[in-house]
Design a protein around this motif. Sequence first.
Motif, PDB file in Angstrom:
ATOM      1  N   ILE A  81      35.044  49.186  35.118  1.00  0.00           N
ATOM      2  CA  ILE A  81      35.915  48.021  34.932  1.00  0.00           C
ATOM      3  C   ILE A  81      35.105  46.766  35.227  1.00  0.00           C
ATOM      4  N   ALA A  82      34.768  46.029  34.177  1.00  0.00           N
ATOM      5  CA  ALA A  82      33.952  44.822  34.335  1.00  0.00           C
ATOM      6  C   ALA A  82      34.801  43.599  34.641  1.00  0.00           C
ATOM      7  N   ALA A  83      36.046  43.602  34.181  1.00  0.00           N
ATOM      8  CA  ALA A  83      36.944  42.465  34.408  1.00  0.00           C
ATOM      9  C   ALA A  83      38.371  42.934  34.142  1.00  0.00           C
ATOM     10  N   VAL A  84      39.323  42.159  34.655  1.00  0.00           N
ATOM     11  CA  VAL A  84      40.750  42.444  34.456  1.00  0.00           C
ATOM     12  C   VAL A  84      41.397  41.238  33.803  1.00  0.00           C
ATOM     13  N   LEU A  85      42.253  41.494  32.826  1.00  0.00           N
ATOM     14  CA  LEU A  85      43.022  40.429  32.173  1.00  0.00           C
ATOM     15  C   LEU A  85      44.501  40.736  32.342  1.00  0.00           C
ATOM     16  N   LEU A  86      45.268  39.729  32.763  1.00  0.00           N
ATOM     17  CA  LEU A  86      46.701  39.897  32.971  1.00  0.00           C
ATOM     18  C   LEU A  86      47.480  39.282  31.813  1.00  0.00           C
ATOM     19  N   MET A  87      48.433  40.046  31.290  1.00  0.00           N
ATOM     20  CA  MET A  87      49.292  39.553  30.209  1.00  0.00           C
ATOM     21  C   MET A  87      50.451  38.724  30.749  1.00  0.00           C
ATOM     22  N   GLY A 105      32.326  43.031  44.909  1.00  0.00           N
ATOM     23  CA  GLY A 105      32.328  41.573  45.040  1.00  0.00           C
ATOM     24  C   GLY A 105      33.615  41.042  44.470  1.00  0.00           C
ATOM     25  N   PRO A 106      33.757  39.718  44.379  1.00  0.00           N
ATOM     26  CA  PRO A 106      34.978  39.166  43.799  1.00  0.00           C
ATOM     27  C   PRO A 106      35.269  39.769  42.421  1.00  0.00           C
ATOM     28  N   LEU A 107      36.478  40.254  42.236  1.00  0.00           N
ATOM     29  CA  LEU A 107      36.861  40.927  41.000  1.00  0.00           C
ATOM     30  C   LEU A 107      37.132  39.893  39.908  1.00  0.00           C
ATOM     31  N   PRO A 108      36.393  39.916  38.798  1.00  0.00           N
ATOM     32  CA  PRO A 108      36.649  38.968  37.711  1.00  0.00           C
ATOM     33  C   PRO A 108      38.054  39.159  37.156  1.00  0.00           C
ATOM     34  N   LEU A 109      38.835  38.073  37.131  1.00  0.00           N
ATOM     35  CA  LEU A 109      40.232  38.134  36.713  1.00  0.00           C
ATOM     36  C   LEU A 109      40.519  37.009  35.732  1.00  0.00           C
ATOM     37  N   LEU A 110      41.051  37.362  34.566  1.00  0.00           N
ATOM     38  CA  LEU A 110      41.399  36.389  33.543  1.00  0.00           C
ATOM     39  C   LEU A 110      42.913  36.336  33.392  1.00  0.00           C
ATOM     40  N   ALA A 111      43.465  35.131  33.375  1.00  0.00           N
ATOM     41  CA  ALA A 111      44.908  34.954  33.206  1.00  0.00           C
ATOM     42  C   ALA A 111      45.182  33.496  32.865  1.00  0.00           C
ATOM     43  N   SER A 142      46.290  29.726  26.186  1.00  0.00           N
ATOM     44  CA  SER A 142      47.331  30.539  25.543  1.00  0.00           C
ATOM     45  C   SER A 142      47.757  29.928  24.209  1.00  0.00           C
ATOM     46  N   ASP A 143      46.855  29.114  23.624  1.00  0.00           N
ATOM     47  CA  ASP A 143      47.184  28.435  22.363  1.00  0.00           C
ATOM     48  C   ASP A 143      46.568  29.100  21.141  1.00  0.00           C
ATOM     49  N   GLY A 144      46.026  30.321  21.329  1.00  0.00           N
ATOM     50  CA  GLY A 144      45.435  31.030  20.202  1.00  0.00           C
ATOM     51  C   GLY A 144      43.974  30.711  19.971  1.00  0.00           C
ATOM     52  N   SER A 145      43.368  29.878  20.814  1.00  0.00           N
ATOM     53  CA  SER A 145      41.948  29.583  20.650  1.00  0.00           C
ATOM     54  C   SER A 145      41.116  30.742  21.196  1.00  0.00           C
ATOM     55  N   ARG A 146      39.961  30.954  20.604  1.00  0.00           N
ATOM     56  CA  ARG A 146      39.134  32.104  20.960  1.00  0.00           C
ATOM     57  C   ARG A 146      38.441  31.890  22.306  1.00  0.00           C
ATOM     58  N   PHE A 147      38.322  32.971  23.067  1.00  0.00           N
ATOM     59  CA  PHE A 147      37.545  32.939  24.296  1.00  0.00           C
ATOM     60  C   PHE A 147      36.819  34.266  24.451  1.00  0.00           C
ATOM     61  N   THR A 148      35.838  34.287  25.328  1.00  0.00           N
ATOM     62  CA  THR A 148      35.073  35.504  25.574  1.00  0.00           C
ATOM     63  C   THR A 148      35.071  35.804  27.066  1.00  0.00           C
ATOM     64  N   VAL A 149      34.621  36.993  27.400  1.00  0.00           N
ATOM     65  CA  VAL A 149      34.521  37.430  28.796  1.00  0.00           C
ATOM     66  C   VAL A 149      33.041  37.573  29.120  1.00  0.00           C
ATOM     67  N   GLU A 150      32.572  36.802  30.079  1.00  0.00           N
ATOM     68  CA  GLU A 150      31.147  36.781  30.406  1.00  0.00           C
ATOM     69  C   GLU A 150      30.603  38.182  30.663  1.00  0.00           C
ATOM     70  N   GLY A 154      30.391  40.444  23.216  1.00  0.00           N
ATOM     71  CA  GLY A 154      30.758  41.164  22.000  1.00  0.00           C
ATOM     72  C   GLY A 154      32.247  41.369  21.848  1.00  0.00           C
ATOM     73  N   LEU A 155      33.022  40.956  22.844  1.00  0.00           N
ATOM     74  CA  LEU A 155      34.472  41.084  22.795  1.00  0.00           C
ATOM     75  C   LEU A 155      35.075  39.706  22.522  1.00  0.00           C
ATOM     76  N   HIS A 156      35.692  39.536  21.360  1.00  0.00           N
ATOM     77  CA  HIS A 156      36.301  38.264  20.978  1.00  0.00           C
ATOM     78  C   HIS A 156      37.810  38.352  21.171  1.00  0.00           C
ATOM     79  N   LEU A 157      38.373  37.407  21.927  1.00  0.00           N
ATOM     80  CA  LEU A 157      39.770  37.472  22.319  1.00  0.00           C
ATOM     81  C   LEU A 157      40.497  36.176  22.014  1.00  0.00           C
ATOM     82  N   GLU A 158      41.797  36.290  21.760  1.00  0.00           N
ATOM     83  CA  GLU A 158      42.678  35.136  21.622  1.00  0.00           C
ATOM     84  C   GLU A 158      43.982  35.468  22.329  1.00  0.00           C
ATOM     85  N   ALA A 159      44.471  34.547  23.152  1.00  0.00           N
ATOM     86  CA  ALA A 159      45.755  34.723  23.835  1.00  0.00           C
ATOM     87  C   ALA A 159      46.785  33.808  23.181  1.00  0.00           C
TER      88      ALA A 159
END
Length: 305
Positions: A81-87, A105-111, A142-150, A154-159
Motif C-alpha cells: 500500500i503506497a498511498a490511501v485515497l478516501l472517497m 512513516g507518515p501514511l500518504p493520504l489523499l482526500a 473535486s472538480d474533475g481536473s486530473r491529478f497524480t499520486v507521487e 503512471g496512475l492518472h486520476l480525476e475526482a
Amino acid sequence: MLLRVLGSSAGGGFPQWNCNCPNCTGVRSGSLKALARTQSSIAVSADAQNWLLVNASPDILTQIRQTPQLQPARARRDTGIAAVLLMDAQIDHVTGLLMLREHAGPLPLLATKEVLSDIEDGFPLTRILSHYCGLAAQTIPSDGSRFTVEQLPGLHLEAIALSSKPPPYSPWRNAPRPGDNIGLLMQNPTSGARVFYAPGLGEITEGLLARMAQCDVVLIDGTFWTDDEMQRLGLSAKRAADMGHLAQSGAGGMIEQLDRLPTSTRKILIHINNTNPILVEDSPQRMELARHGIEVAYDGLEISF
C-alpha cells in the motif's frame, strides 16, 4: 493497470454482525446461494506491486490477508500500500486507517478538503494517528481536473464531486458540500482505458452520465434495491435517498440510469447492503440485473484496464 475489489459490501459487511434479516440468516445457515462480503474498498496498481488503497474499511486487515499482493515482503516490515485515497468520510471507509498505524512513516493520504475536515474534527483520526505513524495528507480537487499520486507514477486520476451525504457525525450531514463525496475516474495512460468508481451516489446528473459514458467500466453504488428497503424490513425509518443512495429499482433508479450507457460499458454494482436481494445469486432481482447486463461485485474481483 489492475483494479482489485477488496470489499464489496456496504457498512457492516455481509452478514452484518447483529442482523437477522433473511439475507444474513440465510448466508449464515448456508440456505441461500450467497457469498459473504467485507466492507467496501478497492486497490489499484500500475505495476501490480505498489497499490493505491481506495477507502480504508474496518475490514482492512482481513482484506490484506486475502490479497497477497498487498504484502510483498520485500523487507522485514513492508506493505504494497503506497498511498490511501478516501472517497468520503464514512465510518466504513476511514476506520481502517487506525489499523494501519504501524506504518513505517507518515501514511500518504489523499482526500478532498471537505473529507479531511471531517476526519480532523468530527472523527479526529488525524489527531489520533499523530501519536502513531501520522498522516501525510494531500488535498485533491473535486472538480474533475486530473491529478497524480507521487508514490504511484503512471496512475492518472480525476475526482468528481457527487450528490450524496457526508457521514452522520459530520456537522454538514444535512447541508452537503461539493467534495463531501466523490466519484473517482481512473485512466490507463497507455491504453486510454477508463474506470469510474462511485460506491456512494444519490443522484446521476446528465453531466455525470456523460462522463460515465466515456468509461470502459463503471463500478457504482449498489447499496439498496428499493428506496424503502430498510423501512419495509423494520430496520430503519430512513429511505435510501435519506442516506445518500440511489436505489436500483423504480423510476429513475440505478438500473434505468445504467441502461442509458453504451452497451460496450461494463456495469458493476458495489457497496451492497446486507438487506439487498441482489446478494442472493438465484434471486429474481439478480436475474433482472443480468437481463440489463449489470454485474454484482464480489470480494476478490479483478479488473484489468
